[in-house]
Design a protein around this motif. Structure first.
Motif, PDB file in Angstrom:
ATOM      1  N   LYS A   1      35.485  -8.675 -50.714  1.00  0.00           N
ATOM      2  CA  LYS A   1      36.846  -8.712 -50.153  1.00  0.00           C
ATOM      3  C   LYS A   1      37.195 -10.148 -49.754  1.00  0.00           C
ATOM      4  CE  LYS A   1      37.414  -4.254 -50.291  1.00  0.00           C
ATOM      5  NZ  LYS A   1      37.987  -3.352 -49.341  1.00  0.00           N
ATOM      6  N   GLN A   2      38.516 -10.402 -49.680  1.00  0.00           N
ATOM      7  CA  GLN A   2      38.990 -11.733 -49.281  1.00  0.00           C
ATOM      8  C   GLN A   2      38.422 -12.110 -47.907  1.00  0.00           C
ATOM      9  OE1 GLN A   2      42.894 -12.263 -47.607  1.00  0.00           O
ATOM     10  NE2 GLN A   2      43.367 -13.826 -49.125  1.00  0.00           N
ATOM     11  N   GLY A   3      37.920 -13.301 -47.819  1.00  0.00           N
ATOM     12  CA  GLY A   3      37.379 -13.786 -46.553  1.00  0.00           C
ATOM     13  C   GLY A   3      35.887 -13.646 -46.421  1.00  0.00           C
ATOM     14  N   TYR A   4      35.263 -12.861 -47.314  1.00  0.00           N
ATOM     15  CA  TYR A   4      33.811 -12.680 -47.243  1.00  0.00           C
ATOM     16  C   TYR A   4      33.101 -13.997 -47.549  1.00  0.00           C
ATOM     17  CZ  TYR A   4      29.069 -11.446 -48.647  1.00  0.00           C
ATOM     18  OH  TYR A   4      27.703 -11.393 -48.771  1.00  0.00           O
ATOM     19  N   LEU A   5      32.053 -14.282 -46.794  1.00  0.00           N
ATOM     20  CA  LEU A   5      31.237 -15.463 -47.037  1.00  0.00           C
ATOM     21  C   LEU A   5      29.769 -15.091 -46.957  1.00  0.00           C
ATOM     22  CD1 LEU A   5      33.029 -18.144 -44.789  1.00  0.00           C
ATOM     23  CD2 LEU A   5      33.220 -17.906 -47.277  1.00  0.00           C
ATOM     24  N   THR A   6      28.961 -15.645 -47.845  1.00  0.00           N
ATOM     25  CA  THR A   6      27.517 -15.529 -47.687  1.00  0.00           C
ATOM     26  C   THR A   6      27.105 -16.402 -46.504  1.00  0.00           C
ATOM     27  OG1 THR A   6      27.036 -17.431 -49.097  1.00  0.00           O
ATOM     28  CG2 THR A   6      27.253 -15.270 -50.195  1.00  0.00           C
ATOM     29  N   ALA A   7      25.866 -16.236 -46.066  1.00  0.00           N
ATOM     30  CA  ALA A   7      25.389 -17.049 -44.945  1.00  0.00           C
ATOM     31  C   ALA A   7      25.459 -18.533 -45.284  1.00  0.00           C
ATOM     32  CB  ALA A   7      23.960 -16.639 -44.587  1.00  0.00           C
ATOM     33  N   GLU A   8      25.061 -18.874 -46.506  1.00  0.00           N
ATOM     34  CA  GLU A   8      25.085 -20.281 -46.924  1.00  0.00           C
ATOM     35  C   GLU A   8      26.510 -20.827 -46.938  1.00  0.00           C
ATOM     36  OE1 GLU A   8      23.867 -22.928 -50.872  1.00  0.00           O
ATOM     37  OE2 GLU A   8      22.927 -20.979 -50.546  1.00  0.00           O
ATOM     38  N   GLU A   9      27.427 -20.030 -47.467  1.00  0.00           N
ATOM     39  CA  GLU A   9      28.834 -20.451 -47.500  1.00  0.00           C
ATOM     40  C   GLU A   9      29.402 -20.578 -46.083  1.00  0.00           C
ATOM     41  OE1 GLU A   9      30.134 -18.376 -51.760  1.00  0.00           O
ATOM     42  OE2 GLU A   9      30.268 -17.248 -49.885  1.00  0.00           O
ATOM     43  N   ALA A  10      28.997 -19.669 -45.202  1.00  0.00           N
ATOM     44  CA  ALA A  10      29.515 -19.683 -43.829  1.00  0.00           C
ATOM     45  C   ALA A  10      29.061 -20.938 -43.076  1.00  0.00           C
ATOM     46  CB  ALA A  10      29.072 -18.426 -43.088  1.00  0.00           C
ATOM     47  N   VAL A  11      27.816 -21.345 -43.295  1.00  0.00           N
ATOM     48  CA  VAL A  11      27.328 -22.575 -42.658  1.00  0.00           C
ATOM     49  C   VAL A  11      28.165 -23.760 -43.132  1.00  0.00           C
ATOM     50  CG1 VAL A  11      25.395 -24.195 -42.563  1.00  0.00           C
ATOM     51  CG2 VAL A  11      24.975 -21.741 -42.287  1.00  0.00           C
ATOM     52  N   LYS A  12      28.456 -23.776 -44.439  1.00  0.00           N
ATOM     53  CA  LYS A  12      29.259 -24.862 -45.003  1.00  0.00           C
ATOM     54  C   LYS A  12      30.673 -24.849 -44.429  1.00  0.00           C
ATOM     55  CE  LYS A  12      30.845 -26.687 -49.459  1.00  0.00           C
ATOM     56  NZ  LYS A  12      30.838 -26.467 -50.942  1.00  0.00           N
ATOM     57  N   GLU A  13      31.270 -23.642 -44.335  1.00  0.00           N
ATOM     58  CA  GLU A  13      32.644 -23.545 -43.813  1.00  0.00           C
ATOM     59  C   GLU A  13      32.703 -23.896 -42.329  1.00  0.00           C
ATOM     60  OE1 GLU A  13      35.391 -23.364 -45.338  1.00  0.00           O
ATOM     61  OE2 GLU A  13      34.542 -23.013 -47.328  1.00  0.00           O
ATOM     62  N   ALA A  14      31.649 -23.583 -41.597  1.00  0.00           N
ATOM     63  CA  ALA A  14      31.621 -23.941 -40.166  1.00  0.00           C
ATOM     64  C   ALA A  14      31.735 -25.461 -40.011  1.00  0.00           C
ATOM     65  CB  ALA A  14      30.342 -23.422 -39.523  1.00  0.00           C
ATOM     66  N   LYS A  15      31.053 -26.173 -40.887  1.00  0.00           N
ATOM     67  CA  LYS A  15      31.132 -27.642 -40.844  1.00  0.00           C
ATOM     68  C   LYS A  15      32.494 -28.111 -41.331  1.00  0.00           C
ATOM     69  CE  LYS A  15      26.157 -28.312 -41.465  1.00  0.00           C
ATOM     70  NZ  LYS A  15      25.074 -28.770 -42.381  1.00  0.00           N
ATOM     71  N   ASN A  16      32.989 -27.511 -42.424  1.00  0.00           N
ATOM     72  CA  ASN A  16      34.295 -27.916 -42.961  1.00  0.00           C
ATOM     73  C   ASN A  16      35.420 -27.704 -41.948  1.00  0.00           C
ATOM     74  OD1 ASN A  16      33.148 -28.609 -45.407  1.00  0.00           O
ATOM     75  ND2 ASN A  16      33.714 -26.695 -46.446  1.00  0.00           N
ATOM     76  N   HIS A  17      35.302 -26.616 -41.185  1.00  0.00           N
ATOM     77  CA  HIS A  17      36.347 -26.285 -40.207  1.00  0.00           C
ATOM     78  C   HIS A  17      36.100 -26.937 -38.843  1.00  0.00           C
ATOM     79  CE1 HIS A  17      37.520 -23.248 -43.171  1.00  0.00           C
ATOM     80  NE2 HIS A  17      38.646 -23.095 -42.479  1.00  0.00           N
ATOM     81  N   LYS A  18      34.999 -27.686 -38.739  1.00  0.00           N
ATOM     82  CA  LYS A  18      34.625 -28.322 -37.458  1.00  0.00           C
ATOM     83  C   LYS A  18      34.596 -27.280 -36.347  1.00  0.00           C
ATOM     84  CE  LYS A  18      36.405 -32.824 -38.887  1.00  0.00           C
ATOM     85  NZ  LYS A  18      37.333 -33.939 -38.640  1.00  0.00           N
ATOM     86  N   LEU A  19      33.992 -26.147 -36.674  1.00  0.00           N
ATOM     87  CA  LEU A  19      33.898 -25.038 -35.731  1.00  0.00           C
ATOM     88  C   LEU A  19      33.206 -25.502 -34.452  1.00  0.00           C
ATOM     89  CD1 LEU A  19      34.472 -21.882 -35.797  1.00  0.00           C
ATOM     90  CD2 LEU A  19      32.024 -21.633 -36.242  1.00  0.00           C
ATOM     91  N   ALA A  20      33.829 -25.217 -33.321  1.00  0.00           N
ATOM     92  CA  ALA A  20      33.261 -25.633 -32.038  1.00  0.00           C
ATOM     93  C   ALA A  20      32.882 -24.416 -31.192  1.00  0.00           C
ATOM     94  CB  ALA A  20      34.250 -26.520 -31.289  1.00  0.00           C
ATOM     95  N   SER A  21      32.599 -23.302 -31.862  1.00  0.00           N
ATOM     96  CA  SER A  21      32.167 -22.090 -31.175  1.00  0.00           C
ATOM     97  C   SER A  21      30.737 -22.246 -30.684  1.00  0.00           C
ATOM     98  CB  SER A  21      32.261 -20.896 -32.133  1.00  0.00           C
ATOM     99  OG  SER A  21      33.597 -20.674 -32.516  1.00  0.00           O
ATOM    100  N   SER A  22      30.235 -21.218 -29.993  1.00  0.00           N
ATOM    101  CA  SER A  22      28.887 -21.271 -29.426  1.00  0.00           C
ATOM    102  C   SER A  22      27.804 -21.011 -30.457  1.00  0.00           C
ATOM    103  CB  SER A  22      28.768 -20.250 -28.290  1.00  0.00           C
ATOM    104  OG  SER A  22      29.749 -20.495 -27.303  1.00  0.00           O
ATOM    105  N   ALA A  23      28.190 -20.587 -31.658  1.00  0.00           N
ATOM    106  CA  ALA A  23      27.240 -20.309 -32.734  1.00  0.00           C
ATOM    107  C   ALA A  23      28.000 -20.413 -34.053  1.00  0.00           C
ATOM    108  CB  ALA A  23      26.668 -18.896 -32.581  1.00  0.00           C
ATOM    109  N   PRO A  24      27.267 -20.576 -35.164  1.00  0.00           N
ATOM    110  CA  PRO A  24      27.957 -20.509 -36.458  1.00  0.00           C
ATOM    111  C   PRO A  24      28.573 -19.113 -36.622  1.00  0.00           C
ATOM    112  CG  PRO A  24      25.693 -21.285 -36.700  1.00  0.00           C
ATOM    113  CD  PRO A  24      25.829 -20.779 -35.302  1.00  0.00           C
ATOM    114  N   PHE A  25      29.415 -18.934 -37.604  1.00  0.00           N
ATOM    115  CA  PHE A  25      30.110 -17.653 -37.796  1.00  0.00           C
ATOM    116  C   PHE A  25      29.163 -16.464 -37.689  1.00  0.00           C
ATOM    117  CE2 PHE A  25      32.836 -20.552 -40.368  1.00  0.00           C
ATOM    118  CZ  PHE A  25      34.008 -20.403 -39.635  1.00  0.00           C
TER     119      PHE A  25
END
Length: 204
Positions: free
Chosen positions: A100-124
C-alpha cells in the motif's frame, strides 16, 4: 471563574466531538490503548515503556501532500525538536500495509528518517499489520495523539486548524498539538482536547 469556564469549554468540545470517537479507543480522558511495535532499527516500543513520560504519537506517510506540507516546511521537525528538548517523547508511526502507499521496509524507513531529518525519539515505528493504528483509530497522516505520564489521552486530532496542503498557510494556522502540549506541560486543562484530523487516509 476563568478555570471553570475553561473546563466547561473543554467538556463542550468533547461533547461535540463524540461522533468522531463512536468506535475509538483513544479518546481524551481515557487510558491510551497499549501497543507493541518495532522501530526501523528493530527496537520494540510499548506504551509501558513511556509510563511517567509525556508522549506524542504522530502518523506518517511520505507520499501524502499534507505530510509534505509539514515536513517540507520543517514545521513538524521543529515541533519534534522543541518538545523532545523538554523531555517529551515523540514517536512517528507508519501504519501503511505492505503493497500500500506509504509502506516502507525497515531499510527504506531508516533512509527516509534521515531524508526527512526526523527529530522524533526513535526512527519510524513500522506498524505494518495496522494493529497500533487501528487501536488508536488513526485515520489520516498526520494524526496526532498526546498521552500524559499516567497513560491517559489528553489530545486527539489534527496538528492544526487549516486543512490546506499549502505550506503558506502555516503562518496563520493555529497549531492544536503545540497548544495542547504547552497547556498540558504547564499543568493547565487542554482547551481543545479534540479536533477533526485532516490529511491522507491511512492505507491499512
Amino acid at each position: 471563574m476563568k478555570t471553570i469556564k475553561t473546563l466547561l469549554r473543554g467538556v463542550a468540545t468533547l461533547a461535540l466531538a463524540l461522533p468522531l470517537f463512536a468506535n475509538a479507543a483513544a479518546v481524551p480522558g481515557k487510558a491510551a490503548p497499549d501497543f507493541s511495535v518495532n522501530d526501523a532499527e528493530g527496537k520494540t516500543h510499548t506504551l509501558a515503556d513511556y509510563k511517567g513520560d509525556w508522549l506524542v504519537l504522530e502518523w506518517f506517510n511520505k507520499d501524502c501532500p499534507y505530510v509534505k506540507k509539514h515536513y517540507g516546511s520543517n514545521n513538524m521537525q521543529s515541533l519534534q525538536e522543541k518538545y523532545t528538548d523538554q523531555d517529551v517523547k515523540w514517536l512517528t508511526i507508519i501504519s501503511s500495509a505492505q503493497g500500500k502507499q506509504g509502506y516502507l521496509t525497515a531499510e527504506e524507513a531508516v533512509k527516509e528518517a534521515k531524508n526527512h531529518k526526523l527529530a522524533s525519539s526513535a526512527p519510524f515505528l513500522l506498524d505494518t499489520d495496522g494493529k497500533m493504528g487501528k487501536a488508536y483509530d488513526a485515520k489520516t497522516t498526520p494524526h496526532i495523539f498526546i498521552i500524559n505520564p499516567e497513560g491517559v489521552v489528553v489530545y486527539a486530532g489534527a496538528i492544526d486548524d487549516n486543512d490546506s496542503a499549502n505550506p503558506a498557510v502555516l503562518a496563520d494556522s493555529k497549531n492544536y498539538a503545540s497548544a495542547a502540549l504547552d497547556e498540558a506541560l504547564a499543568g493547565k486543562p487542554v482547551s481543545t482536547p479534540v479536533s477533526r484530523p485532516y490529511g491522507c487516509t491511512i492505507k491499512y
